[in-house]
Enzyme design. Structure first.
Site, PDB file in Angstrom:
ATOM      1  N   ASN A   9       0.753  -1.212   0.022  1.00  0.00           N
ATOM      2  CA  ASN A   9      -0.145  -0.203   0.067  1.00  0.00           C
ATOM      3  C   ASN A   9       0.954   1.122   0.024  1.00  0.00           C
ATOM      4  O   ASN A   9       1.494   1.392   1.042  1.00  0.00           O
ATOM      5  CB  ASN A   9      -0.996   0.209   1.283  1.00  0.00           C
ATOM      6  CG  ASN A   9      -1.593   1.161   1.474  1.00  0.00           C
ATOM      7  OD1 ASN A   9      -1.849   2.012   0.352  1.00  0.00           O
ATOM      8  ND2 ASN A   9      -2.264   1.243   2.547  1.00  0.00           N
ATOM      9  N   TRP A  10       1.009   1.991  -1.058  1.00  0.00           N
ATOM     10  CA  TRP A  10       1.865   2.951  -1.216  1.00  0.00           C
ATOM     11  C   TRP A  10       1.308   4.326  -0.673  1.00  0.00           C
ATOM     12  O   TRP A  10       2.091   5.186  -0.280  1.00  0.00           O
ATOM     13  CB  TRP A  10       2.223   3.356  -2.836  1.00  0.00           C
ATOM     14  CG  TRP A  10       2.915   2.376  -3.314  1.00  0.00           C
ATOM     15  CD1 TRP A  10       3.390   1.054  -2.806  1.00  0.00           C
ATOM     16  CD2 TRP A  10       3.635   2.159  -4.507  1.00  0.00           C
ATOM     17  NE1 TRP A  10       4.347   0.171  -3.768  1.00  0.00           N
ATOM     18  CE2 TRP A  10       4.484   1.187  -4.791  1.00  0.00           C
ATOM     19  CE3 TRP A  10       3.799   3.276  -5.832  1.00  0.00           C
ATOM     20  CZ2 TRP A  10       5.279   0.774  -6.013  1.00  0.00           C
ATOM     21  CZ3 TRP A  10       4.501   2.907  -6.841  1.00  0.00           C
ATOM     22  CH2 TRP A  10       5.221   1.828  -6.922  1.00  0.00           C
ATOM     23  N   LYS A  11       0.270   4.343  -0.352  1.00  0.00           N
ATOM     24  CA  LYS A  11      -0.605   5.499   0.375  1.00  0.00           C
ATOM     25  C   LYS A  11      -0.359   6.844  -0.790  1.00  0.00           C
ATOM     26  O   LYS A  11      -0.225   6.609  -1.970  1.00  0.00           O
ATOM     27  CB  LYS A  11      -0.120   5.669   1.674  1.00  0.00           C
ATOM     28  CG  LYS A  11      -0.224   4.473   2.368  1.00  0.00           C
ATOM     29  CD  LYS A  11      -0.074   4.751   4.090  1.00  0.00           C
ATOM     30  CE  LYS A  11       0.190   3.358   4.773  1.00  0.00           C
ATOM     31  NZ  LYS A  11       0.176   3.426   6.183  1.00  0.00           N
ATOM     32  N   HIS A  97      -9.220   0.903   5.349  1.00  0.00           N
ATOM     33  CA  HIS A  97      -8.077   1.189   5.794  1.00  0.00           C
ATOM     34  C   HIS A  97      -8.298   2.037   7.097  1.00  0.00           C
ATOM     35  O   HIS A  97      -9.165   2.887   6.742  1.00  0.00           O
ATOM     36  CB  HIS A  97      -7.138   1.700   4.783  1.00  0.00           C
ATOM     37  CG  HIS A  97      -5.321   1.718   5.281  1.00  0.00           C
ATOM     38  ND1 HIS A  97      -5.143   2.885   6.312  1.00  0.00           N
ATOM     39  CD2 HIS A  97      -4.557   0.869   5.204  1.00  0.00           C
ATOM     40  CE1 HIS A  97      -3.971   2.510   6.501  1.00  0.00           C
ATOM     41  NE2 HIS A  97      -3.686   1.245   5.870  1.00  0.00           N
ATOM     42  N   GLU A  99      -6.670   4.458   7.902  1.00  0.00           N
ATOM     43  CA  GLU A  99      -6.613   6.067   7.741  1.00  0.00           C
ATOM     44  C   GLU A  99      -7.841   6.556   6.907  1.00  0.00           C
ATOM     45  O   GLU A  99      -7.915   7.673   7.093  1.00  0.00           O
ATOM     46  CB  GLU A  99      -5.274   6.029   6.593  1.00  0.00           C
ATOM     47  CG  GLU A  99      -4.034   5.837   7.707  1.00  0.00           C
ATOM     48  CD  GLU A  99      -2.964   5.277   6.804  1.00  0.00           C
ATOM     49  OE1 GLU A  99      -2.792   5.351   5.696  1.00  0.00           O
ATOM     50  OE2 GLU A  99      -1.868   4.828   7.519  1.00  0.00           O
ATOM     51  N   GLU A 169      -5.165  -5.365  10.554  1.00  0.00           N
ATOM     52  CA  GLU A 169      -4.117  -4.339  10.906  1.00  0.00           C
ATOM     53  C   GLU A 169      -4.265  -3.623  12.163  1.00  0.00           C
ATOM     54  O   GLU A 169      -5.052  -2.659  12.484  1.00  0.00           O
ATOM     55  CB  GLU A 169      -4.158  -3.170   9.777  1.00  0.00           C
ATOM     56  CG  GLU A 169      -3.928  -3.842   8.570  1.00  0.00           C
ATOM     57  CD  GLU A 169      -3.402  -2.875   7.375  1.00  0.00           C
ATOM     58  OE1 GLU A 169      -2.244  -2.937   7.132  1.00  0.00           O
ATOM     59  OE2 GLU A 169      -4.041  -1.813   7.304  1.00  0.00           O
ATOM     60  N   GLY A 175       2.835   1.893  10.726  1.00  0.00           N
ATOM     61  CA  GLY A 175       3.439   3.118  10.562  1.00  0.00           C
ATOM     62  C   GLY A 175       4.167   3.685  11.728  1.00  0.00           C
ATOM     63  O   GLY A 175       4.829   4.531  11.916  1.00  0.00           O
ATOM     64  N   SER A 215       3.827  -2.331  10.412  1.00  0.00           N
ATOM     65  CA  SER A 215       5.145  -2.269  10.347  1.00  0.00           C
ATOM     66  C   SER A 215       5.899  -3.677  10.207  1.00  0.00           C
ATOM     67  O   SER A 215       6.851  -4.074  10.847  1.00  0.00           O
ATOM     68  CB  SER A 215       5.554  -1.834  11.938  1.00  0.00           C
ATOM     69  OG  SER A 215       4.997  -0.437  12.239  1.00  0.00           O
ATOM     70  N   GLY A 236       2.904  -1.217   4.331  1.00  0.00           N
ATOM     71  CA  GLY A 236       3.017   0.117   3.956  1.00  0.00           C
ATOM     72  C   GLY A 236       4.243   0.600   3.682  1.00  0.00           C
ATOM     73  O   GLY A 236       4.920   0.492   2.556  1.00  0.00           O
ATOM     74  N   GLY A 237       5.007   1.181   4.683  1.00  0.00           N
ATOM     75  CA  GLY A 237       6.349   1.663   4.625  1.00  0.00           C
ATOM     76  C   GLY A 237       7.336   0.895   3.761  1.00  0.00           C
ATOM     77  O   GLY A 237       8.028   1.446   2.918  1.00  0.00           O
TER      78      GLY A 237
HETATM   79  C1  PEP Z   1      -0.514  -0.155   6.130  1.00  0.00           C
HETATM   80  O1  PEP Z   1      -0.602   1.200   5.954  1.00  0.00           O
HETATM   81  O2  PEP Z   1      -1.508  -0.851   5.629  1.00  0.00           O
HETATM   82  C2  PEP Z   1       0.515  -0.528   6.769  1.00  0.00           C
HETATM   83  C3  PEP Z   1       0.564  -1.625   7.098  1.00  0.00           C
HETATM   84  O3  PEP Z   1       1.623   0.239   6.953  1.00  0.00           O
HETATM   85  P1  PEP Z   1       2.975   0.238   7.507  1.00  0.00           P
HETATM   86  O4  PEP Z   1       3.544  -1.165   6.963  1.00  0.00           O
HETATM   87  O5  PEP Z   1       3.692   1.317   7.394  1.00  0.00           O
HETATM   88  O6  PEP Z   1       2.665   0.006   9.202  1.00  0.00           O
END
Ligand code: PEP
Length: 253
Positions: A9-11, A97, A99, A169, A175, A215, A236-237
């Site tokens: 997920n590049w957001k 999600h 966010e 999640e 994040g 994470s 994500g990251g």
């Molecule tokens: C996400 O936003 O779905 C996520 C898992 O982010 P991160 O891996 O950065 O925690």
């Protein structure tokens, strides 16, 4: 046997040029990615068509969101319907999600409508659920996640949700650099599977893929993915770097 899925997920990251460079690197790495794992990336919406057209078969493309509306076309400025995504070669849509819940006030009722839109257009919904820190600390996490699933999946049949992917999640791990322990992930995934079994039956629950997100990175992915009810990850990251994302995809193989 469930096929693993690792989704990036590049957001709201990467300019067009940066996105193309990362996409090219991932396409180059695709031939060394294990056959036993499905790979999806969800870039900013603007890049979807380009990615869908140019990706290797290995890397599939997903949207980060989809319109909740019943209408497939119409005067709904800014919305992108599941039908439009599908027509552009998109295969998956992330829905719910944390966010989107936090910054756009999305409720599980609305998220349920997004899942309905995906089902209608034959997009694969990746439904995100998970508790916030206070809910975890007060011991309410199982109730919270069950309630999210109960509301968002209400009114669906097992057939309609045949392709559903659930992503657990924990919001406190997204994040933040804090990851759920493999045991915490496993116990919640088992709980989700048991909820789905009670609601949709054994066969459904055995087939449904439940991803972990929060994470997840090369250094912890293998341990998390080795849990029996963890079928891959929503990343994500670490999906913003080709080497890290490739390493997460290979974790456990
Ligand atoms: C996400 O936003 O779905 C996520 C898992 O982010 P991160 O891996 O950065 O925690």
């Amino acid at each position: 046997m469930r096929k693993r899925l690792v989704a990036g997920n590049w957001k709201m990251n990467k300019t067009y040029r940066e996105a193309m460079a990362l996409f090219d690197k991932l396409n180059d790495a695709a031939s060394s990615m294990p056959a036993e794992v499905d790979v999806m990336i969800a870039p900013p919406a603007l890049y979807l068509t380009r990615f869908a057209k140019n990706s290797t078969k290995k890397i599939e493309v997903g949207a980060q969101d989809v319109s909740h509306r019943e209408e497939e076309e119409g005067a709904f400025t800014g919305d992108v319907s599941a039908k439009i995504l599908k027509s552009a070669g998109v295969r998956y849509a992330i829905v719910g999600h944390s966010e989107r819940r936090q910054y756009h006030g999305e409720s599980d009722e609305i998220i349920g409508k997004k899942i309905r839109a995906c089902v209608r257009a034959e997009l694969i919904p990746v439904y995100c659920c998970g508790e916030v820190l206070e809910e975890r600390e007060s011991g309410a996490h199982f109730d919270v996640v069950r309630k999210q699933l109960d509301t968002a999946l209400s009114g669906f049949t097992a057939e309609e949700l045949a392709t559903l992917v659930v992503a657990y999640e924990p919001v406190w791990a997204i994040g933040t650099g804090k990851t759920a322990s493999p045991e915490q992930a496993q116990e919640m995934h088992a709980e989700i599977r048991s909820f789905l079994k009670a609601r949709f039956g054994d066969e459904f629950a055995e087939k449904v893929r439940i991803l972990y997100g929060g994470s997840c990175k090369p250094s912890n992915a293998e341990e998390i993915f080795s849990q029996p009810d963890v079928d891959g990850g929503l990343i994500g990251g670490a999906s913003l770097n080709a080497d890290d994302f490739s390493a997460v995809i290979k974790a456990g193989f």
